[in-house]
Design a protein around this motif. Structure first.
Motif, PDB file in Angstrom:
ATOM      1  N   SER A 127       0.821  -1.213   0.000  1.00 10.25           N
ATOM      2  CA  SER A 127       0.000   0.000   0.000  1.00 10.25           C
ATOM      3  C   SER A 127       0.851   1.256   0.000  1.00 10.25           C
ATOM      4  CB  SER A 127      -0.905   0.014   1.238  1.00 10.25           C
ATOM      5  OG  SER A 127      -1.700   1.176   1.250  1.00 10.25           O
ATOM      6  N   ASN A 128       0.409   2.264  -0.731  1.00  5.03           N
ATOM      7  CA  ASN A 128       1.119   3.550  -0.728  1.00  5.03           C
ATOM      8  C   ASN A 128       1.036   4.248   0.614  1.00  5.03           C
ATOM      9  OD1 ASN A 128       2.219   3.715  -3.357  1.00  5.03           O
ATOM     10  ND2 ASN A 128       0.180   4.118  -4.195  1.00  5.03           N
ATOM     11  N   ILE A 129       0.036   3.892   1.424  1.00  6.89           N
ATOM     12  CA  ILE A 129      -0.113   4.578   2.707  1.00  6.89           C
ATOM     13  C   ILE A 129       1.015   4.199   3.667  1.00  6.89           C
ATOM     14  CG2 ILE A 129      -1.576   3.025   4.092  1.00  6.89           C
ATOM     15  CD1 ILE A 129      -3.394   5.683   4.409  1.00  6.89           C
ATOM     16  N   LEU A 130       1.696   3.070   3.406  1.00  8.24           N
ATOM     17  CA  LEU A 130       2.816   2.651   4.264  1.00  8.24           C
ATOM     18  C   LEU A 130       4.166   2.842   3.569  1.00  8.24           C
ATOM     19  CD1 LEU A 130       1.427  -0.475   6.144  1.00  8.24           C
ATOM     20  CD2 LEU A 130       2.294   1.634   7.147  1.00  8.24           C
ATOM     21  N   LYS A 131       4.193   3.676   2.546  1.00  9.84           N
ATOM     22  CA  LYS A 131       5.442   3.921   1.814  1.00  9.84           C
ATOM     23  C   LYS A 131       6.515   4.406   2.787  1.00  9.84           C
ATOM     24  CE  LYS A 131       6.628   5.382  -2.729  1.00  9.84           C
ATOM     25  NZ  LYS A 131       6.151   5.884  -3.981  1.00  9.84           N
ATOM     26  N   GLY A 144      -1.895   9.096   8.769  1.00 12.14           N
ATOM     27  CA  GLY A 144      -0.894  10.121   8.467  1.00 12.14           C
ATOM     28  C   GLY A 144      -0.304  10.776   9.705  1.00 12.14           C
ATOM     29  N   VAL A 145      -0.668  10.308  10.896  1.00  8.12           N
ATOM     30  CA  VAL A 145      -0.177  10.968  12.111  1.00  8.12           C
ATOM     31  C   VAL A 145       1.174  10.399  12.546  1.00  8.12           C
ATOM     32  CG1 VAL A 145      -0.634  11.453  14.549  1.00  8.12           C
ATOM     33  CG2 VAL A 145      -2.491  11.537  12.886  1.00  8.12           C
ATOM     34  N   ARG A 146       1.265   9.065  12.674  1.00  3.36           N
ATOM     35  CA  ARG A 146       2.473   8.500  13.289  1.00  3.36           C
ATOM     36  C   ARG A 146       3.481   7.919  12.319  1.00  3.36           C
ATOM     37  NH1 ARG A 146      -1.699   6.111  17.313  1.00  3.36           N
ATOM     38  NH2 ARG A 146      -2.444   5.600  15.245  1.00  3.36           N
ATOM     39  N   ASP A 154      -9.013  17.394   7.437  1.00  2.00           N
ATOM     40  CA  ASP A 154      -8.528  17.454   6.050  1.00  2.00           C
ATOM     41  C   ASP A 154      -7.319  16.533   5.876  1.00  2.00           C
ATOM     42  OD1 ASP A 154     -10.251  19.680   5.043  1.00  2.00           O
ATOM     43  OD2 ASP A 154      -9.230  20.752   6.656  1.00  2.00           O
ATOM     44  N   MET A 155      -6.432  16.534   6.903  1.00  2.00           N
ATOM     45  CA  MET A 155      -5.244  15.681   6.807  1.00  2.00           C
ATOM     46  C   MET A 155      -5.634  14.205   6.735  1.00  2.00           C
ATOM     47  SD  MET A 155      -2.041  15.072   9.367  1.00  2.00           S
ATOM     48  CE  MET A 155      -2.935  13.912  10.343  1.00  2.00           C
ATOM     49  N   TYR A 156      -6.555  13.784   7.604  1.00  2.00           N
ATOM     50  CA  TYR A 156      -7.024  12.395   7.567  1.00  2.00           C
ATOM     51  C   TYR A 156      -7.601  12.065   6.195  1.00  2.00           C
ATOM     52  CZ  TYR A 156      -6.976  12.173  12.753  1.00  2.00           C
ATOM     53  OH  TYR A 156      -6.624  12.173  14.065  1.00  2.00           O
ATOM     54  N   GLU A 157      -8.509  12.913   5.735  1.00  2.00           N
ATOM     55  CA  GLU A 157      -9.231  12.627   4.494  1.00  2.00           C
ATOM     56  C   GLU A 157      -8.284  12.552   3.300  1.00  2.00           C
ATOM     57  OE1 GLU A 157     -12.296  15.572   4.199  1.00  2.00           O
ATOM     58  OE2 GLU A 157     -13.583  14.578   5.672  1.00  2.00           O
ATOM     59  N   LYS A 158      -7.394  13.549   3.197  1.00  2.00           N
ATOM     60  CA  LYS A 158      -6.486  13.584   2.042  1.00  2.00           C
ATOM     61  C   LYS A 158      -5.490  12.428   2.099  1.00  2.00           C
ATOM     62  CE  LYS A 158      -6.731  18.506   0.955  1.00  2.00           C
ATOM     63  NZ  LYS A 158      -6.031  19.795   0.971  1.00  2.00           N
TER      64      LYS A 158
END
Length: 491
Positions: A90-94, A326-328, A343-347
């Motif tokens: 996943s790109n979210i764990l890049k 996106g926090v930690r 907004d940070m969570y959503e984006k």
């Protein structure tokens, strides 16, 4: 024969006799991986770690060496490996490199295994074709025409790597069929152990009450060896069972005389290809010839398994994946002026998660929402209990194992399902999800080729905690089927 084409059992014996060094074996695999780039099976290579572990294995040879001393393996990208990218495709764990080692990989390293690298998979293990990965599709080494075929999913990279002899074995995870379906599509063996047999600690979670790690190997004997090293109680995983691990390899006696094999009538699906029906009949004959008694059984709630699974798994996923914000760690979206935390969570989540993961998170959040919790989630949990009861009753009547098809078809072309209704893709799990819902062990064994020349597998389902008996039944089926075909090398 090149060293990378050996089975784990053959390599273990050659290493023990000094006919082969772990470094030579590892180099043979690394060379095969380089040549196998078109398969896109390995996504993070760790040659330095592999060679260090191989040299250590050579130094350790003899007294006190572990069961997998010097054996090169591939690790699915869902397992956290210290200091090595662990992205769950996943790109979210890049860029995420854990500071800790999963229990399974720790146990494999304690047994002397060598890690060649991390393997491709569907994003967060959500998919049946390895087409949801941020690394691109993994490709099945089997090829019969111009098309590139799926190796199955979510453990598609593991299946492709083992089938193409890029490694001697691999780890997979199975939430609804993600070890057994890719194993069937690529002509290898894959076992999903009983829920709680193998620790889930340090494995990126998809659906915590369904996920189970297991081995993907070239033979049933190799599956027994690898499972023995992976299994065991882990106090860090509250769902891990404190039950002794038997010697799975010693259980492969090849004797199933007098054992009762159940054939569930509900698995005769409408529109099932005649080839799969014929293969299933052949499997029944082979087990009967080995002295087993074949018994027709009923698992009446089977038809509700897929709908129940596709409520429960997304519900658990929506809860598990809430931590990717996106926090930690992992990806964080670039924010504009005036953007707040929402907004940070959503984006971040919109950019980081692929479409299939977004779809399942939304389904899961919906079925857990106040107005729909009872209508969907609670009903699915009740159906799950009924499915488990079906199996309990059959086993209470003396059935030792259940024989079913592993998949409703052979491997299909990459991209062929892209514009289909997502439910069509979910139907790939029709024979496998019941096993996860009931927490049972299941194994896929390759038994033949279809008319096009693609591998087909049969599934055996075992009693809870009876992986030893299940592996022995699978061993008999494997011996009788005599499946030795390998993909023709085109890559």
């Amino acid at each position: 024969m090149n060293a990378n084409e050996l089975t784990i059992a053959e390599a273990r014996d050659a290493l023990a006799k000094g006919e082969l060094s772990a470094v030579d074996l590892t180099m043979a695999c690394l060379t095969a991986i380089d040549a196998g780039t078109p398969l896109n099976a390995f996504v993070h290579l760790t040659p330095e770690i592999a060679l260090d572990q191989a040299r250590a294995a050579d130094a350790r040879r003899g007294e006190g060496a572990g069961a997998l001393n010097g054996i090169p393996l591939g690790i699915k990208d869902l397992f956290c490996t210290r200091g090595v990218a662990s992205q769950a495709a996943s790109n979210i764990l890049k860029g995420f490199k854990p500071e800790y080692e999963s229990t399974v990989t720790s146990k494999l390293f304690e047994a002397g295994a060598v890690m060649l690298g991390k393997l491709n998979m569907d994003e967060f293990a959500m998919g049946s074709s390895n087409e949801t990965s941020c690394y691109g599709d993994a490709v099945n080494p089997w090829k019969v025409d111009d098309r590139k075929l799926t190796p199955g999913g979510s453990s598609g990279g593991s299946a492709a790597a083992v089938a193409a002899d890029l490694c001697l074995g691999a780890t997979g995870t199975d939430t609804g069929g993600s070890i057994r379906q890719p194993a069937a599509f690529t002509g290898i063996v894959g076992i999903k152990p009983t829920y709680g047999r193998v620790s889930r600690w340090g494995i990126v979670a998809f659906a915590s009450s369904l996920d189970q790690a297991g081995p993907m190997t070239k033979t049933v004997r190799d599956a027994a060896i690898l499972l023995g090293a992976m299994a065991g109680h882990d106090p860090k995983d509250s769902t891990s069972a404190d039950i002794p691990v038997p010697d799975f390899e010693a259980a492969l006696t090849g004797d199933i005389r007098g054992k009762k094999i159940g054939i569930p009538r509900e698995y005769r699906m409408e529109g099932m290809p005649a080839e799969i029906e014929a293969l299933w009949a052949k499997g029944r004959e082979m087990l009967a010839d080995a002295g087993a008694e074949i018994v027709d059984i009923s698992l009446p709630h089977t038809k509700y398994a897929l709908p129940a699974y596709y409520v429960i798994a997304p519900a658990e996923a929506s809860s598990n994946l809430a931590r990717y914000d996106g926090v930690r760690y992992g990806h964080r979206a670039k924010l504009g002026q005036g953007d707040g935390i929402v907004d940070m969570y959503e984006k971040t989540r919109a950019e980081g998660f692929g479409k299939e993961v977004q779809r399942r998170v939304m389904i899961g959040t919906y079925v857990l929402s106040a107005g729909f919790y009872d209508a969907y989630y609670n009903r699915a949990r009740k159906v799950r209990a009924l499915i488990k009861r079906d199996f309990d009753q059959v086993f209470a009547e003396g059935i030792d194992a259940i024989l079913t098809p592993a998949t409703p078809s052979s491997a299909f072309g990459l991209g062929e399902m892209a514009h289909a209704d997502p439910v069509e893709m979910y139907l790939n799990d029709v024979f496998t999800v019941t096993v996860n819902l009931a927490g049972l062990p299941g194994i896929s064994v390759p038994v033949g080729l279809d008319a096009k020349g693609l591998p087909l597998g049969l599934q055996l389902i075992g009693r809870p905690w009876d992986e030893a008996g299940l592996l022995n039944h699978a061993h008999v089926l494997e011996q009788a089927a005599g499946f030795v075909e390998k993909p023709r090398k085109w890559w």
